[in-house]
Each structure stands twice: as C-alpha cells, then as structure tokens.
Design a protein around this motif. Structure first.
Motif, PDB file in Angstrom:
ATOM      1  N   GLY A 163       0.813  -1.207   0.000  1.00 33.12           N
ATOM      2  CA  GLY A 163       0.000   0.000   0.000  1.00 33.12           C
ATOM      3  C   GLY A 163       0.849   1.260   0.000  1.00 33.12           C
ATOM      4  N   TYR A 164       0.499   2.204  -0.852  1.00 30.01           N
ATOM      5  CA  TYR A 164       1.151   3.515  -0.898  1.00 30.01           C
ATOM      6  C   TYR A 164       0.134   4.582  -0.504  1.00 30.01           C
ATOM      7  CZ  TYR A 164       5.000   1.566  -3.691  1.00 30.01           C
ATOM      8  OH  TYR A 164       6.076   0.852  -4.132  1.00 30.01           O
ATOM      9  N   SER A 165       0.571   5.567   0.263  1.00 32.29           N
ATOM     10  CA  SER A 165      -0.255   6.743   0.539  1.00 32.29           C
ATOM     11  C   SER A 165       0.502   7.976   0.071  1.00 32.29           C
ATOM     12  CB  SER A 165      -0.584   6.842   2.039  1.00 32.29           C
ATOM     13  OG  SER A 165       0.604   6.873   2.820  1.00 32.29           O
ATOM     14  N   TYR A 166      -0.242   9.012  -0.313  1.00 31.32           N
ATOM     15  CA  TYR A 166       0.353  10.210  -0.895  1.00 31.32           C
ATOM     16  C   TYR A 166      -0.068  11.447  -0.106  1.00 31.32           C
ATOM     17  CZ  TYR A 166       0.763   6.815  -4.683  1.00 31.32           C
ATOM     18  OH  TYR A 166       1.035   5.684  -5.413  1.00 31.32           O
ATOM     19  N   ASP A 167       0.706  12.518  -0.262  1.00 30.20           N
ATOM     20  CA  ASP A 167       0.426  13.759   0.470  1.00 30.20           C
ATOM     21  C   ASP A 167      -0.815  14.473  -0.053  1.00 30.20           C
ATOM     22  OD1 ASP A 167       2.513  13.438   2.207  1.00 30.20           O
ATOM     23  OD2 ASP A 167       3.925  14.652   1.056  1.00 30.20           O
ATOM     24  N   GLY A 168      -1.247  14.104  -1.230  1.00 26.66           N
ATOM     25  CA  GLY A 168      -2.446  14.693  -1.824  1.00 26.66           C
ATOM     26  C   GLY A 168      -2.997  13.736  -2.855  1.00 26.66           C
ATOM     27  N   GLU A 169      -3.756  14.257  -3.787  1.00 22.03           N
ATOM     28  CA  GLU A 169      -4.360  13.394  -4.791  1.00 22.03           C
ATOM     29  C   GLU A 169      -3.442  13.179  -5.986  1.00 22.03           C
ATOM     30  OE1 GLU A 169      -8.219  14.871  -5.844  1.00 22.03           O
ATOM     31  OE2 GLU A 169      -9.162  13.592  -4.322  1.00 22.03           O
ATOM     32  N   VAL A 170      -3.253  11.929  -6.344  1.00 25.16           N
ATOM     33  CA  VAL A 170      -2.528  11.556  -7.555  1.00 25.16           C
ATOM     34  C   VAL A 170      -3.518  11.626  -8.716  1.00 25.16           C
ATOM     35  CG1 VAL A 170      -1.410   9.649  -8.764  1.00 25.16           C
ATOM     36  CG2 VAL A 170      -0.821  10.145  -6.377  1.00 25.16           C
ATOM     37  N   VAL A 171      -3.092  12.270  -9.803  1.00 25.21           N
ATOM     38  CA  VAL A 171      -3.985  12.453 -10.946  1.00 25.21           C
ATOM     39  C   VAL A 171      -4.085  11.181 -11.773  1.00 25.21           C
ATOM     40  CG1 VAL A 171      -4.415  13.777 -13.052  1.00 25.21           C
ATOM     41  CG2 VAL A 171      -3.472  14.913 -11.026  1.00 25.21           C
ATOM     42  N   SER A 172      -2.929  10.548 -12.030  1.00 21.59           N
ATOM     43  CA  SER A 172      -2.909   9.309 -12.809  1.00 21.59           C
ATOM     44  C   SER A 172      -1.646   8.540 -12.482  1.00 21.59           C
ATOM     45  CB  SER A 172      -2.990   9.594 -14.319  1.00 21.59           C
ATOM     46  OG  SER A 172      -1.883  10.386 -14.731  1.00 21.59           O
ATOM     47  N   SER A 173      -1.692   7.231 -12.737  1.00 24.57           N
ATOM     48  CA  SER A 173      -0.502   6.416 -12.493  1.00 24.57           C
ATOM     49  C   SER A 173      -0.486   5.239 -13.455  1.00 24.57           C
ATOM     50  CB  SER A 173      -0.459   5.913 -11.045  1.00 24.57           C
ATOM     51  OG  SER A 173      -1.517   5.007 -10.785  1.00 24.57           O
ATOM     52  N   PHE A 174       0.741   4.762 -13.771  1.00 19.76           N
ATOM     53  CA  PHE A 174       0.959   3.626 -14.659  1.00 19.76           C
ATOM     54  C   PHE A 174       1.887   2.663 -13.926  1.00 19.76           C
ATOM     55  CE2 PHE A 174       0.076   7.394 -17.057  1.00 19.76           C
ATOM     56  CZ  PHE A 174      -0.779   6.997 -18.067  1.00 19.76           C
ATOM     57  N   ASN A 175       1.481   1.400 -13.795  1.00 21.64           N
ATOM     58  CA  ASN A 175       2.183   0.493 -12.897  1.00 21.64           C
ATOM     59  C   ASN A 175       2.333  -0.904 -13.488  1.00 21.64           C
ATOM     60  OD1 ASN A 175       1.788   2.323 -10.263  1.00 21.64           O
ATOM     61  ND2 ASN A 175      -0.166   2.209 -11.348  1.00 21.64           N
ATOM     62  N   GLU A 176       3.319  -1.640 -12.944  1.00 22.48           N
ATOM     63  CA  GLU A 176       3.522  -3.049 -13.260  1.00 22.48           C
ATOM     64  C   GLU A 176       3.718  -3.814 -11.963  1.00 22.48           C
ATOM     65  OE1 GLU A 176       5.725  -2.876 -17.637  1.00 22.48           O
ATOM     66  OE2 GLU A 176       6.882  -3.344 -15.831  1.00 22.48           O
ATOM     67  N   ALA A 177       2.952  -4.885 -11.804  1.00 20.65           N
ATOM     68  CA  ALA A 177       3.100  -5.749 -10.626  1.00 20.65           C
ATOM     69  C   ALA A 177       3.603  -7.116 -11.073  1.00 20.65           C
ATOM     70  CB  ALA A 177       1.768  -5.896  -9.900  1.00 20.65           C
ATOM     71  N   ARG A 178       4.674  -7.566 -10.438  1.00 21.14           N
ATOM     72  CA  ARG A 178       5.197  -8.922 -10.644  1.00 21.14           C
ATOM     73  C   ARG A 178       5.040  -9.663  -9.326  1.00 21.14           C
ATOM     74  NH1 ARG A 178       7.727  -5.587 -14.139  1.00 21.14           N
ATOM     75  NH2 ARG A 178       8.327  -6.440 -16.192  1.00 21.14           N
ATOM     76  N   MET A 179       3.829 -10.169  -9.119  1.00 23.69           N
ATOM     77  CA  MET A 179       3.469 -10.762  -7.830  1.00 23.69           C
ATOM     78  C   MET A 179       2.755 -12.100  -7.991  1.00 23.69           C
ATOM     79  SD  MET A 179       2.173  -7.107  -6.189  1.00 23.69           S
ATOM     80  CE  MET A 179       1.788  -7.669  -4.538  1.00 23.69           C
ATOM     81  N   THR A 180       2.745 -12.645  -9.217  1.00 23.75           N
ATOM     82  CA  THR A 180       2.103 -13.931  -9.473  1.00 23.75           C
ATOM     83  C   THR A 180       3.158 -15.023  -9.550  1.00 23.75           C
ATOM     84  OG1 THR A 180       0.324 -12.848 -10.719  1.00 23.75           O
ATOM     85  CG2 THR A 180       0.630 -15.220 -11.060  1.00 23.75           C
ATOM     86  N   PRO A 181       3.131 -16.020  -8.677  1.00 27.68           N
ATOM     87  CA  PRO A 181       4.154 -17.081  -8.688  1.00 27.68           C
ATOM     88  C   PRO A 181       4.202 -17.834 -10.009  1.00 27.68           C
ATOM     89  CG  PRO A 181       2.947 -17.098  -6.619  1.00 27.68           C
ATOM     90  CD  PRO A 181       2.217 -16.153  -7.525  1.00 27.68           C
ATOM     91  N   LEU A 182       5.373 -18.345 -10.322  1.00 29.83           N
ATOM     92  CA  LEU A 182       5.612 -19.106 -11.542  1.00 29.83           C
ATOM     93  C   LEU A 182       5.028 -20.515 -11.433  1.00 29.83           C
ATOM     94  CD1 LEU A 182       9.383 -18.167 -11.885  1.00 29.83           C
ATOM     95  CD2 LEU A 182       7.574 -17.359 -13.408  1.00 29.83           C
ATOM     96  N   SER A 183       4.802 -21.124 -12.586  1.00 32.10           N
ATOM     97  CA  SER A 183       4.531 -22.561 -12.663  1.00 32.10           C
ATOM     98  C   SER A 183       5.622 -23.179 -13.514  1.00 32.10           C
ATOM     99  CB  SER A 183       3.164 -22.832 -13.297  1.00 32.10           C
ATOM    100  OG  SER A 183       2.116 -22.530 -12.403  1.00 32.10           O
ATOM    101  N   ASP A 184       6.345 -24.132 -12.942  1.00 27.32           N
ATOM    102  CA  ASP A 184       7.429 -24.793 -13.673  1.00 27.32           C
ATOM    103  C   ASP A 184       7.626 -26.189 -13.101  1.00 27.32           C
ATOM    104  OD1 ASP A 184       8.802 -24.399 -11.269  1.00 27.32           O
ATOM    105  OD2 ASP A 184       9.947 -22.686 -12.017  1.00 27.32           O
ATOM    106  N   SER A 185       8.792 -26.770 -13.320  1.00 30.14           N
ATOM    107  CA  SER A 185       9.027 -28.146 -12.886  1.00 30.14           C
ATOM    108  C   SER A 185       9.137 -28.288 -11.374  1.00 30.14           C
ATOM    109  CB  SER A 185      10.306 -28.688 -13.542  1.00 30.14           C
ATOM    110  OG  SER A 185      11.426 -27.915 -13.153  1.00 30.14           O
TER     111      SER A 185
END
Length: 283
Positions: free
Chosen positions: A12-34
């Motif tokens: 979670g992020y909090s800001y000092d005021g209102e953020v107008v827009s944001s662009f993000n990438e999350a790498r939080m999904t575990p892999l499936s492999d051997s």
C-alpha cells in the motif's frame, strides 16, 4: 515431499495529496514450472484500474494497470495458492559441468545474459579476487557454495542497513545487507568466475514445522540460481539449497528485472509505504 501454501502479499502507498494518474507493473504472481505449480492466483487493485496481463522477456507474469481517477492511496494485493515439490538434485560437484565446458563459446553465447555484469552485480577487484580465492581448484558447483560461505562469513544480515536501490558492491563495501544484497553479491562473484546465474524473487515460509492451516508473517525473499549443466537454486542468505518452503515469482539478471511493484505517477510525493506478507501452509 510437497508443500501447498497460500501467500497473501499486500502493498500500500499513501500520498500527500491526490494523484492524478498512475501507470504500474506488478510482478506478484508465482511461476509454474518443474518445481512448483500455481493452482490459483489473483491480483486486486484499489482504486479500480484498467488491467492488462502479459509475460515479460524473462517469463514473469506481469499485471500492468493504469489509474486515471484522482486517488490518495494505492493498494495492490496478490493472493496465490502454490504447490511446491522437493528439488530432485542434491548439490554435488559430481553432477556439474567442469570449467572447460562452462567456458566454451557455445555456453557463453547461450547464457550471455546470465554472464553479463549489471550495475547491481558489477564487482570490484577485491570481490573478484575473493571469488577466485574461494573457488580455488573446485568444480563450479563447489566453487559456488564456497563463494557463498565467504560472503556469509564476511557480511552481516541487517534489516535497514541498505535500501532498495543499493547495489551488490555497495552492500559488500558496507559488509551488511538483506537477502537482495546477498543475492547481488553472490551473482557478482559467480559471474566474475564465468558461471551463468540469475536472480530469483519470491517468498520463503519461515517455519519448517508449520502446522496445516497456520498463518505466519512472511517477507518477500530473494535467492539465486546458477547453471552448471542444469539450473540449481541456492539461498545465499540462509546458506542452503532452495527447497519446498521457497515460492518463486520471477527471474531476471538482478532486482531491477523482477521488482514486485513499480511505476510512475503524476501527483504529490509518496508519504507512506506498507507491505504485509502472510503465508499459510495448506498441505
């Protein structure tokens, strides 16, 4: 032996005021492999966002999202159920390739990206010399473990001693750091020897004796994998082979390729960051 775990990772992020827009990438999904299978996974975003999912160059599942409504807080929660399997190979120099085989043009070309230094894994002369001294005449697998033992003897694990932008060399010079730093220093040493290796981000269940259904506080974790004929996972922070309690999320050259959450936004500065990881053994 297998472990089935539920991992809940909330950032979670909090800001000092209102953020107008944001662009993000999350790498939080575990892999499936051997070595593991992700049975279910979801990423929830607040405030609601437009989402696009894809796999990046390194094979990591990315949840890309952008928000164009004013907001003073951003919360990203990933919940996954993963089943891990005991890695079949015990660490042994008998199973690994020799230096001559690792040094062939074919291997160096195939694994060029895993051999190249990055700003986070570029060693100085002292660290390269320590790698050569630790390796001695050992085979690559034994040399890799010897390098890690040298790091653990010289460095102190200390929370708060380094930051997310600290390089392996900076952590080495301070002789202290966290799992990210231990991984970066290990990669610097192995690459200086000519051993292909990569950074792995994920989670580690901290309690080997956990009861079924028991939820414990966890943390994001980092370790390495090196190639000596096959990929071998090793946890430099704890000085042991990667096994059932490890859950891999992403692989890359260093932390910059696998950061759990990154992005840009238009608005006031961030005034707070909170991260909570909970791990529950299900079977």
């Amino acid at each position: 032996m297998t472990w089935r775990m539920r991992v809940r990772h909330r950032t979670g992020y909090s800001y000092d005021g209102e953020v107008v827009s944001s662009f993000n990438e999350a790498r939080m999904t575990p892999l499936s492999d051997s070595t593991q299978t992700t049975l279910e996974s979801r990423v929830e975003i607040s405030p609601p966002a437009s989402v696009f999912r894809y796999r990046d160059y390194w094979g990591t599942q990315v949840t890309a999202f952008d928000i164009h409504s004013p907001h003073s807080e951003l919360v990203v929660t990933s919940t996954s159920v993963v089943e891990t399997a005991l890695r079949p190979r015990a660490l042994s120099s008998l199973a690994s390739l020799g230096w001559g085989e690792l040094g062939t043009d074919q291997v160096r070309d195939q694994f060029a990206e895993w051999l190249a230094f990055t700003p986070r894994t570029d060693p100085d002369g002292e660290l390269s010399a320590l790698a050569r001294e630790s390796a001695g005449t050992s085979a690559p697998a034994d040399a890799a473990i010897a390098c890690n033992e040298a790091i653990r003897a010289a460095m102190e694990y200390r929370l708060g001693a380094t930051g997310v932008h600290t390089s392996g060399l900076q952590a080495w010079q301070e002789r202290k750091g966290v799992c990210q730093d231990f991984a970066h220093v290990t990669l610097a040493m192995l690459r200086s020897l000519g051993v292909p290796c990569r950074y792995v981000s994920g989670y580690l269940h901290p309690k080997s004796s956990a009861e079924i259904g028991e939820t414990v506080a966890g943390e994001s974790h980092a370790w390495v994998e090196w190639w000596d004929g096959e990929w071998v996972g090793y946890d430099p922070t704890n000085g042991r082979e990667v096994a059932d309690q490890h859950v891999a999320v992403a692989r890359g050259r260093d932390y910059d390729d696998v950061a759990p959450l990154k992005g840009i936004y238009s608005g006031p500065k961030s005034s707070g960051l909170g991260v909570v990881v909970e791990v529950t053994r299900l079977a």
